[in-house]
Design a protein around this motif. Structure first.
Motif, mmCIF file in Angstrom:
data_model
loop_
_atom_site.group_PDB
_atom_site.id
_atom_site.type_symbol
_atom_site.label_atom_id
_atom_site.label_comp_id
_atom_site.label_asym_id
_atom_site.label_seq_id
_atom_site.Cartn_x
_atom_site.Cartn_y
_atom_site.Cartn_z
ATOM 1 N N GLY A 166 -8.226 -2.665 3.942
ATOM 2 C CA GLY A 166 -7.316 -3.725 3.526
ATOM 3 C C GLY A 166 -6.267 -3.280 2.534
ATOM 4 N N ALA A 167 -6.541 -2.191 1.817
ATOM 5 C CA ALA A 167 -5.599 -1.668 0.815
ATOM 6 C C ALA A 167 -5.114 -0.277 1.191
ATOM 7 C CB ALA A 167 -6.268 -1.642 -0.553
ATOM 8 N N CYS A 168 -5.159 0.051 2.484
ATOM 9 C CA CYS A 168 -4.925 1.434 2.916
ATOM 10 C C CYS A 168 -3.468 1.860 2.867
ATOM 11 C CB CYS A 168 -5.464 1.642 4.326
ATOM 12 S SG CYS A 168 -4.566 0.699 5.597
ATOM 13 N N GLY A 169 -2.529 0.921 2.667
ATOM 14 C CA GLY A 169 -1.126 1.293 2.700
ATOM 15 C C GLY A 169 -0.534 1.724 1.377
ATOM 16 N N VAL A 170 -1.211 1.431 0.270
ATOM 17 C CA VAL A 170 -0.635 1.651 -1.058
ATOM 18 C C VAL A 170 -0.475 3.133 -1.373
ATOM 19 C CG1 VAL A 170 -0.869 1.174 -3.529
ATOM 20 C CG2 VAL A 170 -1.658 -0.512 -1.848
ATOM 21 N N LEU A 171 -1.542 3.881 -1.301
ATOM 22 C CA LEU A 171 -1.503 5.299 -1.660
ATOM 23 C C LEU A 171 -0.638 6.120 -0.702
ATOM 24 C CD1 LEU A 171 -2.449 7.504 -3.594
ATOM 25 C CD2 LEU A 171 -4.572 7.685 -2.253
ATOM 26 N N PRO A 172 -0.782 5.963 0.629
ATOM 27 C CA PRO A 172 0.097 6.732 1.527
ATOM 28 C C PRO A 172 1.578 6.440 1.301
ATOM 29 C CG PRO A 172 -1.734 5.809 2.752
ATOM 30 C CD PRO A 172 -1.790 5.203 1.377
ATOM 31 N N ALA A 173 1.930 5.165 1.086
ATOM 32 C CA ALA A 173 3.339 4.813 0.871
ATOM 33 C C ALA A 173 3.875 5.463 -0.395
ATOM 34 C CB ALA A 173 3.490 3.292 0.786
ATOM 35 N N ALA A 233 -2.961 15.593 -5.940
ATOM 36 C CA ALA A 233 -2.796 14.193 -6.332
ATOM 37 C C ALA A 233 -3.831 13.308 -5.646
ATOM 38 C CB ALA A 233 -1.382 13.720 -5.996
ATOM 39 N N LEU A 234 -4.154 13.620 -4.392
ATOM 40 C CA LEU A 234 -5.193 12.879 -3.680
ATOM 41 C C LEU A 234 -6.558 13.057 -4.341
ATOM 42 C CD1 LEU A 234 -4.293 13.495 0.077
ATOM 43 C CD2 LEU A 234 -4.436 11.272 -1.059
ATOM 44 N N ALA A 235 -6.812 14.270 -4.832
ATOM 45 C CA ALA A 235 -8.076 14.522 -5.539
ATOM 46 C C ALA A 235 -8.141 13.693 -6.819
ATOM 47 C CB ALA A 235 -8.211 16.010 -5.855
ATOM 48 N N THR A 236 -7.027 13.650 -7.556
ATOM 49 C CA THR A 236 -6.968 12.853 -8.787
ATOM 50 C C THR A 236 -7.152 11.374 -8.479
ATOM 51 O OG1 THR A 236 -5.488 14.451 -9.827
ATOM 52 C CG2 THR A 236 -5.523 12.236 -10.758
ATOM 53 N N ALA A 237 -6.436 10.886 -7.472
ATOM 54 C CA ALA A 237 -6.566 9.481 -7.073
ATOM 55 C C ALA A 237 -7.980 9.172 -6.611
ATOM 56 C CB ALA A 237 -5.571 9.164 -5.954
ATOM 57 N N SER A 240 -4.298 1.474 -8.801
ATOM 58 C CA SER A 240 -4.739 2.414 -9.835
ATOM 59 C C SER A 240 -4.750 3.842 -9.315
ATOM 60 C CB SER A 240 -6.140 2.040 -10.327
ATOM 61 O OG SER A 240 -6.091 1.034 -11.295
ATOM 62 N N MET A 241 -5.276 4.009 -8.111
ATOM 63 C CA MET A 241 -5.327 5.339 -7.507
ATOM 64 C C MET A 241 -3.925 5.896 -7.299
ATOM 65 S SD MET A 241 -8.343 4.565 -4.700
ATOM 66 C CE MET A 241 -8.159 6.142 -3.826
ATOM 67 N N ALA A 242 -3.018 5.063 -6.787
ATOM 68 C CA ALA A 242 -1.654 5.519 -6.526
ATOM 69 C C ALA A 242 -0.917 5.841 -7.818
ATOM 70 C CB ALA A 242 -0.898 4.451 -5.731
ATOM 71 N N ALA A 243 -1.098 5.000 -8.843
ATOM 72 C CA ALA A 243 -0.443 5.253 -10.136
ATOM 73 C C ALA A 243 -0.922 6.574 -10.729
ATOM 74 C CB ALA A 243 -0.727 4.098 -11.095
ATOM 75 N N ALA A 244 -2.219 6.840 -10.607
ATOM 76 C CA ALA A 244 -2.768 8.105 -11.111
ATOM 77 C C ALA A 244 -2.210 9.291 -10.329
ATOM 78 C CB ALA A 244 -4.294 8.077 -11.018
ATOM 79 N N ALA A 245 -2.116 9.134 -9.006
ATOM 80 C CA ALA A 245 -1.610 10.218 -8.156
ATOM 81 C C ALA A 245 -0.154 10.547 -8.490
ATOM 82 C CB ALA A 245 -1.733 9.818 -6.683
ATOM 83 N N ILE A 246 0.669 9.520 -8.645
ATOM 84 C CA ILE A 246 2.087 9.724 -8.963
ATOM 85 C C ILE A 246 2.245 10.395 -10.323
ATOM 86 C CG2 ILE A 246 4.266 8.539 -9.454
ATOM 87 C CD1 ILE A 246 3.179 6.336 -7.468
#
Length: 412
Positions: free
Chosen positions: A241-248, A267-271, A300-306
């Motif tokens: 349901g939240a799969c679009g946030v990190l890839p985008a 970044a994926l490892a960090t996220a 949260s995962m995407a913010a950490a990755a960025i």
């Protein structure tokens, strides 16, 4: 805060078909294991409880179980009355030989495609991987003392995870690119038109740079979320349901700044570490804690990755992840008709943009913040537990309720 063993990132980033990790991927995995265990069975009965019963049809829970157990005859029972004290995503699988019951299992679909079988220790990644440190505070201290990045700690615990994360990134990119060219209507009663291609190609006169950026990020998030809703191949990040946030967020960042695939993998490892901490100490299940557990965790995962991509330190990463989550505290999970479409798809787009905002804000806020990421996780979990069950993926409250009432009135 609850305590569990923190496992491999392979169990957080799962590659599979949508539309729901907890309502389709998890039950399908449970059904397949049960079918293999009782090969002599000539019929099955599966009883769905809690959120699985309330939104099972919209999430395709019943059909994916029947397909998985095929060609064996299977009866699906929706039980919305029996309480589910351990987890709202509970199902019983029963095997029969003739009229005789030959086996029974109770399974909990705990979010992100993970399942727990009552009375059994479940290992789905093929090997046991456990993170000894299970709080951000402890991991930060360890990394600072050993002059490590957060992704270094992930690689220390899981030396072979890089190859898998490379595959994860390739699948994420393909889901973005497939969604950007797909057209048509998504399955389900809403008859929702795919919008990613239209958003991406839209011509806006005198469009500003900031508007163009937001439009492109939104298009990428729509693309993946629509692929998920259509049953396409995606990566749980941390859920379907939240799969679009990190890839985008990552796709845009690579396009804009030219980050290499190697940096994206880091970044994926960090996220993943951020998502794993949430999954371990709280929940990533909308049925357990509302959409804050899904879209909030993804943000949260995407913010950490960025923040990692822009070479900020651990304190900045913690700040970005905290900001991203705290502004989703209390967010309800109220999918119309139980479909992972409205408001889910739009939330993916908004959250991808908010992840970039949280990362930028962390650059100037990290040295003055007084709340820890561990505290934010605990708060999210308790908030979810305090939330009325109608707002935890049952489609009995919020948008799901009022949309249905409007439709009913219109039909009179």
């Amino acid at each position: 805060m609850k305590k569990r063993t923190m496992k491999s990132l392979r169990e957080l980033y799962r590659i599979g078909n949508g539309p729901s990790s907890s309502h389709t991927m998890g039950p399908a995995a449970a059904a397949l294991m049960f079918k293999e265990k009782y090969k002599e069975a000539d019929s099955f009965k599966v009883i769905l409880y809690g959120s699985l019963a309330a939104t099972g049809v919209g999430h395709c829970t019943d059909s994916v179980i029947v397909d998985t157990l095929s060609p064996i005859k299977t009866k699906i029972v929706f039980d919305e009355k029996t309480e589910t004290p351990r987890h709202p995503n509970t199902l019983d699988l029963i095997a029969y030989k003739g009229k005789e019951e030959i086996g029974r299992q109770r399974v909990y679909s705990t979010g992100g495609g993970a399942i727990e079988i009552e009375g059994e220790v479940q290992v789905t990644s093929g090997k046991v991987v456990e993170y000894r440190l299970t709080s951000f505070d402890k991991i930060r201290k360890y990394c600072n003392e050993n002059k490590m990045k957060l992704y270094d700690y992930v690689y220390l615990v899981e030396p072979d995870i890089k190859e898998y994360l490379k595959e994860v990134w390739q699948v994420m990119k393909r889901s973005v690119e497939a969604g950007l060219v797909a057209e048509g209507v998504l399955p389900g009663k809403l008859k929702l038109k795919r919008r990613a291609k239209e958003i991406f190609n839209k011509k806006i006169k005198n469009e500003s740079k900031s508007t163009k950026k937001e439009r492109r990020i939104s298009a990428y998030a729509f693309a993946v979320a629509e692929e998920n809703a259509g049953g396409g191949v995606i990566v749980t990040a941390p859920t379907c349901g939240a799969c679009g946030v990190l890839p985008a967020s990552l796709y845009y960042s690579q396009e804009k700044f030219g980050f290499t695939d190697k940096k994206i993998v880091d970044a994926l490892a960090t996220a993943g570490l951020i998502g794993n901490l949430i999954k371990t100490n709280a929940s990533i299940s909308g049925a357990e804690c509302g959409c804050q557990a899904e879209i909030g965790s993804a943000c949260s995962m995407a913010a950490a990755a960025i923040t990692e991509l822009h070479r900020q330190d651990i304190e900045h990463i913690e700040c970005a992840a905290s900001i991203a989550m705290e502004h989703y505290l209390g967010l309800t999970c109220d999918p119309i008709y139980g479909l992972v479409q409205i408001p889910c798809i739009e939330r993916n787009a908004v959250s991808a943009m908010r992840a970039l905002n949280a990362s930028r804000l962390a650059w100037i806020m990290a040295d003055v913040r007084t709340t820890s990421f561990d505290l934010i996780i605990e708060t999210m979990y308790q908030t979810g537990k305090d939330m009325h069950e109608n707002y935890r993926e049952t489609s009995k409250g919020g948008l799901a309720k009022f949309y249905s009432e409007k439709e009913a009135c219109a039909g009179k």
